[in-house]
Design a protein around this motif. Structure first.
Motif, PDB file in Angstrom:
ATOM      1  N   ALA A 132       0.827  -1.213   0.000  1.00  0.00           N
ATOM      2  CA  ALA A 132       0.000   0.000   0.000  1.00  0.00           C
ATOM      3  C   ALA A 132       0.859   1.260   0.000  1.00  0.00           C
ATOM      4  O   ALA A 132       0.398   2.317  -0.425  1.00  0.00           O
ATOM      5  CB  ALA A 132      -0.935  -0.006   1.208  1.00  0.00           C
ATOM      6  N   GLY A 133       2.109   1.143   0.453  1.00  0.00           N
ATOM      7  CA  GLY A 133       3.008   2.290   0.447  1.00  0.00           C
ATOM      8  C   GLY A 133       3.349   2.780  -0.949  1.00  0.00           C
ATOM      9  O   GLY A 133       3.852   3.895  -1.105  1.00  0.00           O
ATOM     10  N   THR A 134       3.052   1.973  -1.961  1.00  0.00           N
ATOM     11  CA  THR A 134       3.319   2.371  -3.343  1.00  0.00           C
ATOM     12  C   THR A 134       2.106   3.015  -4.007  1.00  0.00           C
ATOM     13  O   THR A 134       2.198   3.446  -5.160  1.00  0.00           O
ATOM     14  CB  THR A 134       3.733   1.155  -4.194  1.00  0.00           C
ATOM     15  N   TYR A 135       0.986   3.104  -3.294  1.00  0.00           N
ATOM     16  CA  TYR A 135      -0.260   3.584  -3.901  1.00  0.00           C
ATOM     17  C   TYR A 135      -0.281   5.103  -4.041  1.00  0.00           C
ATOM     18  O   TYR A 135       0.203   5.841  -3.172  1.00  0.00           O
ATOM     19  CB  TYR A 135      -1.460   3.169  -3.051  1.00  0.00           C
ATOM     20  N   SER A 136      -0.894   5.564  -5.120  1.00  0.00           N
ATOM     21  CA  SER A 136      -1.211   6.980  -5.263  1.00  0.00           C
ATOM     22  C   SER A 136      -2.364   7.331  -4.320  1.00  0.00           C
ATOM     23  O   SER A 136      -3.039   6.441  -3.775  1.00  0.00           O
ATOM     24  CB  SER A 136      -1.633   7.280  -6.700  1.00  0.00           C
ATOM     25  N   LYS A 137      -2.606   8.626  -4.147  1.00  0.00           N
ATOM     26  CA  LYS A 137      -3.722   9.027  -3.285  1.00  0.00           C
ATOM     27  C   LYS A 137      -5.051   8.525  -3.835  1.00  0.00           C
ATOM     28  O   LYS A 137      -5.924   8.086  -3.078  1.00  0.00           O
ATOM     29  CB  LYS A 137      -3.778  10.543  -3.117  1.00  0.00           C
ATOM     30  N   GLY A 138      -5.210   8.562  -5.164  1.00  0.00           N
ATOM     31  CA  GLY A 138      -6.447   8.077  -5.765  1.00  0.00           C
ATOM     32  C   GLY A 138      -6.682   6.606  -5.478  1.00  0.00           C
ATOM     33  O   GLY A 138      -7.812   6.187  -5.194  1.00  0.00           O
ATOM     34  N   MET A 139      -5.628   5.807  -5.526  1.00  0.00           N
ATOM     35  CA  MET A 139      -5.759   4.379  -5.214  1.00  0.00           C
ATOM     36  C   MET A 139      -6.097   4.171  -3.747  1.00  0.00           C
ATOM     37  O   MET A 139      -6.900   3.284  -3.395  1.00  0.00           O
ATOM     38  CB  MET A 139      -4.465   3.660  -5.578  1.00  0.00           C
ATOM     39  N   ARG A 140      -5.507   4.985  -2.867  1.00  0.00           N
ATOM     40  CA  ARG A 140      -5.814   4.870  -1.441  1.00  0.00           C
ATOM     41  C   ARG A 140      -7.285   5.199  -1.186  1.00  0.00           C
ATOM     42  O   ARG A 140      -7.958   4.549  -0.373  1.00  0.00           O
ATOM     43  CB  ARG A 140      -4.905   5.795  -0.631  1.00  0.00           C
ATOM     44  N   GLN A 141      -7.796   6.242  -1.872  1.00  0.00           N
ATOM     45  CA  GLN A 141      -9.200   6.613  -1.709  1.00  0.00           C
ATOM     46  C   GLN A 141     -10.104   5.473  -2.164  1.00  0.00           C
ATOM     47  O   GLN A 141     -11.104   5.156  -1.521  1.00  0.00           O
ATOM     48  CB  GLN A 141      -9.512   7.879  -2.508  1.00  0.00           C
ATOM     49  N   LYS A 142      -9.757   4.864  -3.279  1.00  0.00           N
ATOM     50  CA  LYS A 142     -10.574   3.757  -3.793  1.00  0.00           C
ATOM     51  C   LYS A 142     -10.534   2.552  -2.859  1.00  0.00           C
ATOM     52  O   LYS A 142     -11.554   1.884  -2.656  1.00  0.00           O
ATOM     53  CB  LYS A 142     -10.101   3.359  -5.194  1.00  0.00           C
ATOM     54  N   LEU A 143      -9.363   2.278  -2.284  1.00  0.00           N
ATOM     55  CA  LEU A 143      -9.290   1.150  -1.354  1.00  0.00           C
ATOM     56  C   LEU A 143     -10.102   1.457  -0.097  1.00  0.00           C
ATOM     57  O   LEU A 143     -10.781   0.564   0.443  1.00  0.00           O
ATOM     58  CB  LEU A 143      -7.838   0.832  -0.991  1.00  0.00           C
ATOM     59  N   GLY A 144     -10.067   2.705   0.363  1.00  0.00           N
ATOM     60  CA  GLY A 144     -10.905   3.084   1.500  1.00  0.00           C
ATOM     61  C   GLY A 144     -12.378   2.882   1.203  1.00  0.00           C
ATOM     62  O   GLY A 144     -13.150   2.403   2.050  1.00  0.00           O
ATOM     63  N   PRO A 161     -12.738  13.878  -0.259  1.00  0.00           N
ATOM     64  CA  PRO A 161     -12.164  12.731  -0.977  1.00  0.00           C
ATOM     65  C   PRO A 161     -11.403  13.104  -2.242  1.00  0.00           C
ATOM     66  O   PRO A 161     -10.585  12.320  -2.728  1.00  0.00           O
ATOM     67  CB  PRO A 161     -13.402  11.889  -1.323  1.00  0.00           C
ATOM     68  N   LEU A 162     -11.678  14.288  -2.798  1.00  0.00           N
ATOM     69  CA  LEU A 162     -11.053  14.676  -4.064  1.00  0.00           C
ATOM     70  C   LEU A 162      -9.858  15.609  -3.874  1.00  0.00           C
ATOM     71  O   LEU A 162      -9.199  15.972  -4.852  1.00  0.00           O
ATOM     72  CB  LEU A 162     -12.093  15.346  -4.964  1.00  0.00           C
ATOM     73  N   SER A 163      -9.595  15.979  -2.626  1.00  0.00           N
ATOM     74  CA  SER A 163      -8.503  16.902  -2.347  1.00  0.00           C
ATOM     75  C   SER A 163      -7.156  16.283  -2.727  1.00  0.00           C
ATOM     76  O   SER A 163      -6.842  15.154  -2.349  1.00  0.00           O
ATOM     77  CB  SER A 163      -8.492  17.271  -0.858  1.00  0.00           C
ATOM     78  N   GLY A 164      -6.369  17.028  -3.494  1.00  0.00           N
ATOM     79  CA  GLY A 164      -5.027  16.580  -3.832  1.00  0.00           C
ATOM     80  C   GLY A 164      -4.941  15.607  -4.977  1.00  0.00           C
ATOM     81  O   GLY A 164      -3.846  15.145  -5.311  1.00  0.00           O
ATOM     82  N   LEU A 165      -6.076  15.265  -5.598  1.00  0.00           N
ATOM     83  CA  LEU A 165      -6.039  14.351  -6.731  1.00  0.00           C
ATOM     84  C   LEU A 165      -5.766  15.124  -8.021  1.00  0.00           C
ATOM     85  O   LEU A 165      -6.232  16.247  -8.200  1.00  0.00           O
ATOM     86  CB  LEU A 165      -7.374  13.605  -6.872  1.00  0.00           C
ATOM     87  N   ASP A 166      -5.037  14.497  -8.940  1.00  0.00           N
ATOM     88  CA  ASP A 166      -4.858  15.121 -10.246  1.00  0.00           C
ATOM     89  C   ASP A 166      -6.178  15.031 -11.013  1.00  0.00           C
ATOM     90  O   ASP A 166      -7.071  14.258 -10.635  1.00  0.00           O
ATOM     91  CB  ASP A 166      -3.708  14.467 -11.015  1.00  0.00           C
ATOM     92  N   ALA A 169      -7.468  11.469 -11.988  1.00  0.00           N
ATOM     93  CA  ALA A 169      -7.872  10.674 -10.828  1.00  0.00           C
ATOM     94  C   ALA A 169      -9.169  11.207 -10.229  1.00  0.00           C
ATOM     95  O   ALA A 169     -10.034  10.436  -9.795  1.00  0.00           O
ATOM     96  CB  ALA A 169      -6.762  10.672  -9.780  1.00  0.00           C
ATOM     97  N   ALA A 170      -9.320  12.539 -10.203  1.00  0.00           N
ATOM     98  CA  ALA A 170     -10.548  13.139  -9.671  1.00  0.00           C
ATOM     99  C   ALA A 170     -11.753  12.777 -10.540  1.00  0.00           C
ATOM    100  O   ALA A 170     -12.826  12.440 -10.020  1.00  0.00           O
ATOM    101  CB  ALA A 170     -10.392  14.649  -9.577  1.00  0.00           C
ATOM    102  N   ASN A 171     -11.591  12.830 -11.861  1.00  0.00           N
ATOM    103  CA  ASN A 171     -12.679  12.457 -12.757  1.00  0.00           C
ATOM    104  C   ASN A 171     -13.084  11.010 -12.540  1.00  0.00           C
ATOM    105  O   ASN A 171     -14.278  10.670 -12.522  1.00  0.00           O
ATOM    106  CB  ASN A 171     -12.253  12.648 -14.217  1.00  0.00           C
ATOM    107  N   ASP A 172     -12.097  10.140 -12.372  1.00  0.00           N
ATOM    108  CA  ASP A 172     -12.364   8.723 -12.157  1.00  0.00           C
ATOM    109  C   ASP A 172     -13.124   8.513 -10.858  1.00  0.00           C
ATOM    110  O   ASP A 172     -14.105   7.764 -10.798  1.00  0.00           O
ATOM    111  CB  ASP A 172     -11.045   7.960 -12.143  1.00  0.00           C
ATOM    112  N   LEU A 173     -12.691   9.205  -9.792  1.00  0.00           N
ATOM    113  CA  LEU A 173     -13.342   9.021  -8.497  1.00  0.00           C
ATOM    114  C   LEU A 173     -14.762   9.587  -8.515  1.00  0.00           C
ATOM    115  O   LEU A 173     -15.667   9.022  -7.894  1.00  0.00           O
ATOM    116  CB  LEU A 173     -12.519   9.676  -7.388  1.00  0.00           C
ATOM    117  N   VAL A 174     -14.989  10.691  -9.224  1.00  0.00           N
ATOM    118  CA  VAL A 174     -16.342  11.228  -9.365  1.00  0.00           C
ATOM    119  C   VAL A 174     -17.261  10.179  -9.981  1.00  0.00           C
ATOM    120  O   VAL A 174     -18.389   9.951  -9.515  1.00  0.00           O
ATOM    121  CB  VAL A 174     -16.336  12.516 -10.211  1.00  0.00           C
TER     122      VAL A 174
END
Length: 239
Positions: A132-144, A161-166, A169-174
Motif C-alpha cells: 500500500a506504500g506504493t499507492y497513489s492518493k487516488g488508489m488509497r481513496q478507492k481502497l478506503g 475525498p477529491l482533495s489533492g487528486l490530479d 484521478a478526480a474524474n475517475d473518483l467522481v
C-alpha cells in the motif's frame, strides 16, 4: 424514501466556539449530498458527530435509524468512512489491508466479492497485491471506499475525498462515487471543491460559520451560477 442519515437540530460547541448551529439535513439511499464550505464551516464537525467521535451539545444524529449518541459503535457499524488521507499499513499489500480492516468490522472477505468491488471501483489490475506504500492518493481513496463497501455500509461519509487528486484521478473518483450512490448507498461528502461537488452531488448544502445557509439542486445551476451563489454567501460572512 426513508433517510439513512439524519441531522436533527445538530449543534456542537467547543467552549465559547459554536462549531455547528442547529443543523437539519437528511440523505436517502441513492443520494449524494455534498457539504460545501470553507475551512471551519462545520463540515468535518458534522461527519465527526455522525461517526460518534464527538458528542452533540444539542440535537441528534441518526444513522439508518440508530441514534448515534445512544450507541456510537452500533451507528458506526452501519457506516462507511473515507478520510481525506486514508490510513493504510504501507508494508502490507492492499489485500492485506482490506482483510485487516474488514476483520475489525467483523466481515469475512470473500475474494470473488472483493474482486467484483475492486473492478467496480476501477482499481488497477494486480495492484491489490502490491504494498500500500506504493499507492497513489487516488488508489488509497478507492481502497478506503472498497473497505466501506465490503462491510455492506448503506451510508458512507467522505471527508474531502477529491482533495489533492490530479484531474484524471478526480474524474475517475467522481464516476465511482456516482455509481456507488446509484447502487443504493447514501453518500455525505465534505468538500470545498465547487465544481466537483456539482459533478457528483444530488444536492449541495452550503455551510458558513457552522450553519447550513442554502440547499441547492446542482442540476438547476451552471457551474458559474453555483460559484457565484457560493461567493455571495461567503461575502455575507465577511460582512
Amino acid at each position: 424514501m426513508s433517510a439513512l442519515l439524519e441531522a436533527r437540530g445538530l449543534t456542537k460547541r467547543y467552549g465559547d466556539q459554536l462549531a455547528l448551529d442547529g443543523l437539519n439535513l437528511s440523505v436517502a439511499a441513492g443520494e449524494t449530498l455534498c457539504l460545501l464550505g470553507a475551512n471551519g464551516a462545520g463540515k468535518t464537525t458534522t461527519l465527526n458527530l455522525f461517526l460518534g467521535f464527538t458528542t452533540p451539545t444539542a440535537g441528534t444524529a441518526v444513522v439508518d435509524g440508530q441514534v448515534v449518541a445512544d450507541d456510537p459503535a452500533a451507528a458506526r457499524a452501519r457506516l462507511g468512512y473515507v478520510a481525506e488521507v486514508v490510513s493504510l499499513y504501507p508494508s502490507l499489500s492492499g489485500a492485506e489491508n482490506l482483510q485487516f480492516f474488514a476483520s475489525l468490522a467483523g466481515v469475512e472477505v470473500d475474494q470473488a466479492r472483493r474482486d467484483a468491488i475492486l473492478s467496480r471501483l476501477r482499481f488497477p489490475d494486480g495492484a491489490i497485491n502490491k504494498p500500500a506504500g506504493t499507492y497513489s492518493k487516488g488508489m488509497r481513496q478507492k481502497l478506503g471506499l472498497a473497505i466501506a463497501l465490503m462491510k455492506d455500509a448503506r451510508a458512507i461519509l467522505l471527508d474531502e475525498p477529491l482533495s489533492g487528486l490530479d484531474p484524471a484521478a478526480a474524474n475517475d473518483l467522481v464516476t465511482v462515487l456516482r455509481e456507488t450512490a446509484a447502487s443504493g448507498a447514501a453518500l455525505l461528502v465534505s468538500t470545498h471543491d465547487i465544481f466537483r461537488a456539482k459533478e457528483v452531488a444530488s444536492r449541495i448544502g452550503i455551510m458558513r460559520h457552522g450553519r447550513l445557509v442554502d440547499m441547492v439542486d446542482p442540476a438547476k445551476l451552471t457551474a458559474a451560477e453555483l460559484e457565484q451563489l457560493y461567493l455571495t454567501h461567503m461575502a455575507e460572512r465577511a460582512a
